[in-house]
Structure formats: C-alpha cells, structure tokens
Design an enzyme around this catalytic site. Structure first.
Site, short mmCIF file in Angstrom:
data_model
loop_
_atom_site.label_atom_id
_atom_site.label_comp_id
_atom_site.label_asym_id
_atom_site.label_seq_id
_atom_site.Cartn_x
_atom_site.Cartn_y
_atom_site.Cartn_z
N VAL A 72 38.53 43.17 41.52
CA VAL A 72 39.05 42.03 41.15
C VAL A 72 38.35 41.28 40.00
O VAL A 72 37.07 41.68 39.85
CB VAL A 72 39.38 40.90 42.44
CG1 VAL A 72 37.91 40.31 42.79
CG2 VAL A 72 39.95 39.75 41.67
N LEU A 136 35.24 46.11 32.23
CA LEU A 136 36.32 47.04 31.69
C LEU A 136 36.96 47.74 32.99
O LEU A 136 36.47 48.01 33.92
CB LEU A 136 35.70 48.14 30.82
CG LEU A 136 34.69 49.11 31.02
CD1 LEU A 136 35.66 50.59 31.56
CD2 LEU A 136 33.85 49.36 30.15
N SER A 150 37.48 43.50 28.64
CA SER A 150 37.57 41.76 28.06
C SER A 150 36.10 41.42 28.02
O SER A 150 35.19 41.64 28.69
CB SER A 150 38.23 41.20 29.77
OG SER A 150 37.44 41.28 30.60
N CYS A 166 34.54 42.04 39.97
CA CYS A 166 34.29 43.35 40.09
C CYS A 166 33.87 43.79 41.40
O CYS A 166 33.24 45.02 41.53
CB CYS A 166 33.53 43.92 38.81
SG CYS A 166 34.14 43.26 37.13
#
Length: 205
Positions: A72, A136, A150, A166
C-alpha cells in the site's frame, strides 16, 4: 524512438489506472512508448501483495486495489507520479534493469541538489538515510510495463501515518521540501522525466 512524454496535470487515480490498462492492452509492436507525468488527488493504492492490515485506520481517503506489484502507498497533491508505458521486449530491457533505471533516475535528480540517496535490496524505491522519498511499482503485461514511480516533493505527508508504507511498519517518509529544495511537483516531474529518458537511452544503447 524515445517515449512520448505526456503531461496530464492533476487527474483522478481510477480513470488514469484504467487508461494505463487500456493503453497496454491495445498497443501493438509499433505503438510508441509513453511516459505520463501526473499528480493525483488523495488516494491510497493497494498492490497485488497488499494486505489489509497495513491500512491502520480509516482517514476518509479512498482506497483503490490495483494490479501493480507491492503493498500500500499514498498519492496526493505535491507528489509527482510518472507512469512508464514501455515495450520492454522492443527496448530489450529486463524488468530488473528497468527498476534500477527508475531508482537511478531519482538518485541522480536528488544528487543535483546535494542529496545523497540510495536504493535498497529487496525494498524497491529510493531512500535518504532511513526514510523513503520515492516509491515504485510496476506491472508487466505481454512484455510491456505500466505503473511507475512517485516522488514526494511538497505535500502533506500525514496520510502516510495511517498506513504501513509499502508494507513496512513505522517506515519514515520524507520529501524534497524537507531539504529546502526549491521544487514544485511540476518542476520535479519535468526534471525526473529527463533523467528517466537518459537512463532508458543508456540501457537501450
């Protein structure tokens, strides 16, 4: 032929995700590659490896389940997102090489402003010290990539506190503004896209 760079401005996530899927599904061997530079309104995206327990609390921000790798993350205004719609087979670039090229592009951009950043084995993205500044995630379909990277520029970072970014509990998240770098998300997108084009040209050279 270098990728066509498209500057889409601030766009909602869901239709952009659908457009990436549609572009990739309909492309042919002759379709030019594209790089999309965008910002998104506040949204959480949950990748294929995403676990609901990494969303710690509901803060009223929409959640979209998507097909990229990873867990996420959060997208919002002041963060630049670059999507890479590339025919890796045609470019003769392996997925791992693309990930390295993306990370190196961010590292090179930050180095121009005196910031030492690095990648980490097994944890895609770019870090400054113990904090993550760029995330990424990619999806490869029929040898073609979509999704991308991002970079946190000048944004409200508080929504990251409602997730395990993440998938890592307590992972600190930072942005270029923290280093007094005078960049807007738009400017960062322009500069990062140029670094990406240079990296792809080197890989394809």
């Amino acid at each position: 032929m270098p990728p066509v760079v498209k500057r889409l401005g601030r766009v909602d996530y869901q239709p952009t995700f659908q457009a990436m899927q549609d572009f990739t599904a309909s492309r042919t061997a002759e379709t030019p590659d594209e790089i999309w530079i965008v910002e998104h309104p506040p949204v959480y995206t949950l990748g294929q490896a995403g676990k609901p327990e990494h969303i710690l609390r509901d803060v009223g921000i929409p959640l979209v389940k998507i097909d990229r790798g990873g867990q996420v993350t959060y997208h919002g205004p002041g963060q630049v997102v670059i999507y890479l719609l590339l025919d890796l087979s045609r470019l003769k670039i392996k997925v791992r090489e693309l990930v390295t090229a993306i990370e190196q592009s961010v590292i090179d951009l930050l180095a121009e402003y005196g910031i030492t950043a690095e990648r980490r084995d097994g944890a895609p993205g770019v870090y400054v010290g113990e904090a993550k500044i760029a995330a990424l995630g990619l999806r490869i379909r029929n040898g073609c990539s979509y999704h991308g990277v991002s970079l946190n520029v000048d944004m409200d970072l508080s929504p990251f506190a409602a997730i395990n970014p993440c998938g890592y509990a307590g992972l600190k998240v930072i942005q270029t503004k923290d280093f007094n770098i005078p960049l807007t998300a738009h400017e960062a997108g322009e500069q990062l896209s140029q670094h990406l084009l240079q990296q792809l040209d080197q890989k394809n050279g």
